[in-house]
Design a protein around this motif. Structure first.
Motif, short mmCIF file in Angstrom:
data_model
loop_
_atom_site.label_atom_id
_atom_site.label_comp_id
_atom_site.label_asym_id
_atom_site.label_seq_id
_atom_site.Cartn_x
_atom_site.Cartn_y
_atom_site.Cartn_z
N HIS A 33 -2.64 -31.48 -46.47
CA HIS A 33 -3.63 -32.16 -45.62
C HIS A 33 -4.40 -33.19 -46.42
O HIS A 33 -4.74 -32.97 -47.59
CB HIS A 33 -4.58 -31.13 -45.02
N CYS A 34 -4.68 -34.31 -45.80
CA CYS A 34 -5.47 -35.40 -46.38
C CYS A 34 -4.73 -36.04 -47.55
O CYS A 34 -3.51 -36.16 -47.54
CB CYS A 34 -6.86 -34.92 -46.77
N ASN A 35 -5.46 -36.47 -48.58
CA ASN A 35 -4.83 -37.05 -49.77
C ASN A 35 -5.53 -36.50 -51.00
O ASN A 35 -6.76 -36.58 -51.12
CB ASN A 35 -4.91 -38.57 -49.78
N THR A 36 -4.76 -35.95 -51.92
CA THR A 36 -5.33 -35.32 -53.11
C THR A 36 -4.57 -35.73 -54.37
O THR A 36 -4.54 -35.00 -55.35
CB THR A 36 -5.28 -33.78 -52.98
N THR A 66 -3.78 -36.69 -40.84
CA THR A 66 -5.21 -36.56 -41.16
C THR A 66 -6.07 -37.59 -40.45
O THR A 66 -6.56 -38.56 -41.05
CB THR A 66 -5.46 -36.60 -42.69
N GLN A 76 -5.64 -40.47 -43.95
CA GLN A 76 -5.40 -40.42 -45.40
C GLN A 76 -4.04 -39.83 -45.73
O GLN A 76 -3.44 -40.18 -46.75
CB GLN A 76 -6.49 -39.59 -46.10
N ASP A 117 -1.49 -34.10 -36.96
CA ASP A 117 -2.26 -32.92 -37.36
C ASP A 117 -1.97 -31.72 -36.44
O ASP A 117 -1.90 -30.57 -36.90
CB ASP A 117 -3.75 -33.22 -37.33
N ASN A 171 -13.68 -29.15 -47.05
CA ASN A 171 -12.62 -30.15 -47.28
C ASN A 171 -12.52 -31.03 -46.04
O ASN A 171 -13.24 -30.84 -45.05
CB ASN A 171 -11.29 -29.45 -47.56
N LYS A 172 -11.63 -32.00 -46.11
CA LYS A 172 -11.47 -32.96 -45.03
C LYS A 172 -11.32 -32.26 -43.68
O LYS A 172 -10.65 -31.25 -43.57
CB LYS A 172 -10.25 -33.84 -45.32
N THR A 202 -8.94 -29.18 -42.08
CA THR A 202 -8.49 -28.14 -43.02
C THR A 202 -8.66 -26.76 -42.42
O THR A 202 -7.78 -25.89 -42.54
CB THR A 202 -9.26 -28.25 -44.35
#
Length: 355
Positions: free
Chosen positions: A159-162, A194, A199, A220, A250-251, A254
């Motif tokens: 999920h998102c960008n990490t 996301t 992201q 999502d 978190n974003k 999540t």
């Protein structure tokens, strides 16, 4: 090693160069910032984003402020840096790394006891460089710590960008995937798009393309369908703050993903540098959640997708309760429930290591 850099100090200009994440994937654009006000705006406007990247950016922001001061007086420069600190702390409220990095800067410079303007400015730059180097080392350690739980053929939901653009390099949760790939594991990633800022669809997919890692973007809301009908080994996400009971901010989205993972028996892991653990936060109930502009939901790339005048609630983050989390992967290894005990032990051990 990717050709792009998320954060770079320009010594000849006494300025900070950031990869503009708002332009990816359409354009690989950098911005050069020599005013702390512009650096704070870059954090607020998500030109730079990702908790570790925000922290290191803020650290360099103090160095920029020291050079922004035109006076030759050490006292005036220190006042300018103190003012910059306040501006940077206010730029985004949820990620603990922002304040942690600024505190680290002050502590590390104070230990050097600079007595001249030249020494003070050099100490700020050196401290920011050290935090940047440590971020890469921490991210690699997180990735290697996770190898024990990643099978030879591994399917993730992320999920998102990490990744490397949310940090100085490698990334946290996406760094786990990258290191598994580099270690020869056969990796496939389902990438949550996301919403509302995409992201995952914009940034994570772009990074995975650069790294040659197999992936598919999903909306999502498709995570339940994917977990039911595909062989998903684990969910891996990053975080912006960990409370001492194991609740994680978190974003947004999540929490939903963790609920779906629990329903389908899919392990849900959080990648978290120890700097993301907030010893002052007993539970997720006390975490301040940033709310962002309505236009992020009502528009996509400037095109309106909602009725004019529609009311919007746009929290940027949510809190995933500890009971939904299988483990928290740190640079010191993986910790498991009960988090109120294991987090305290980890945090105290880490403090002793740095005494």
């Amino acid at each position: 090693m990717p050709a792009y850099k998320s954060i770079e100090w320009l010594e000849d200009q006494k300025a900070l160069r950031l990869l503009d994440q708002t332009k990816i994937p359409a354009e690989l654009k950098y911005v050069t910032l020599s005013r702390v006000e512009d650096i704070a705006a870059a954090i607020t406007d998500m030109v730079v984003r990702g908790a570790p990247a925000i922290g290191v950016t803020a650290a360099y922001g103090l160095a920029v402020a020291a050079w922004q001061e035109e006076s030759d007086l050490l006292s005036a420069t220190m006042t300018r840096v103190a003012d910059a600190d306040a501006i940077l702390r206010a730029s985004r409220p949820t990620a603990v790394n922002l304040c942690w990095a600024l505190d680290q800067m002050h502590n590390r410079v104070a230990r050097q006891q600079p007595t001249s303007l030249v020494a003070y400015r050099a100490a700020l730059v050196d401290a920011a460089h050290a935090l940047a180097r440590e971020d890469v080392e921490i991210n690699k350690a997180i990735g290697h710590a996770a190898l024990d739980i990643v099978p030879q053929e591994a399917t993730f939901i992320h999920h998102c960008n990490t990744g490397g653009i949310a940090t100085v390099d490698y990334g946290t949760a996406l760094g786990i995937i990258r290191i598994a790939h580099e270690a020869g594991r056969k990796v496939h990633v389902y990438v949550d798009e996301t919403r509302p800022r995409l992201q995952g669809g914009r940034l994570t997919s772009w990074e995975l393309q650069q790294l040659g890692i197999s992936h598919q973007i999903i909306v999502d809301g498709a995570s339940g369908f994917v977990m039911k009908n595909k062989s998903v080994d684990m969910c891996v996400v990053g975080c912006d703050r960990v409370a001492m009971n194991g609740d994680v901010a978190n974003k947004i989205g999540t929490y939903n993903l963790a609920l779906v993972a629990k329903a389908h028996g899919v392990p849900f892991f959080v990648a978290a540098p120890i700097s993301t653990i907030d010893p002052e936060m007993p539970s997720g109930d006390q975490i301040e959640i940033e709310e962002r502009p309505a236009s992020e939901i009502t528009e996509i790339d400037g095109v309106k997708v909602a009725p004019e005048g529609a009311e919007v609630f746009n929290p940027a983050f949510d809190v995933t309760p500890a009971h939904l989390i299988s483990g928290i992967i740190t640079e010191k290894g993986i910790i498991y429930p009960p988090f109120d005990e294991t987090l305290k032990t980890l945090f105290l051990s880490n403090e002793q290591d740095h005494e």
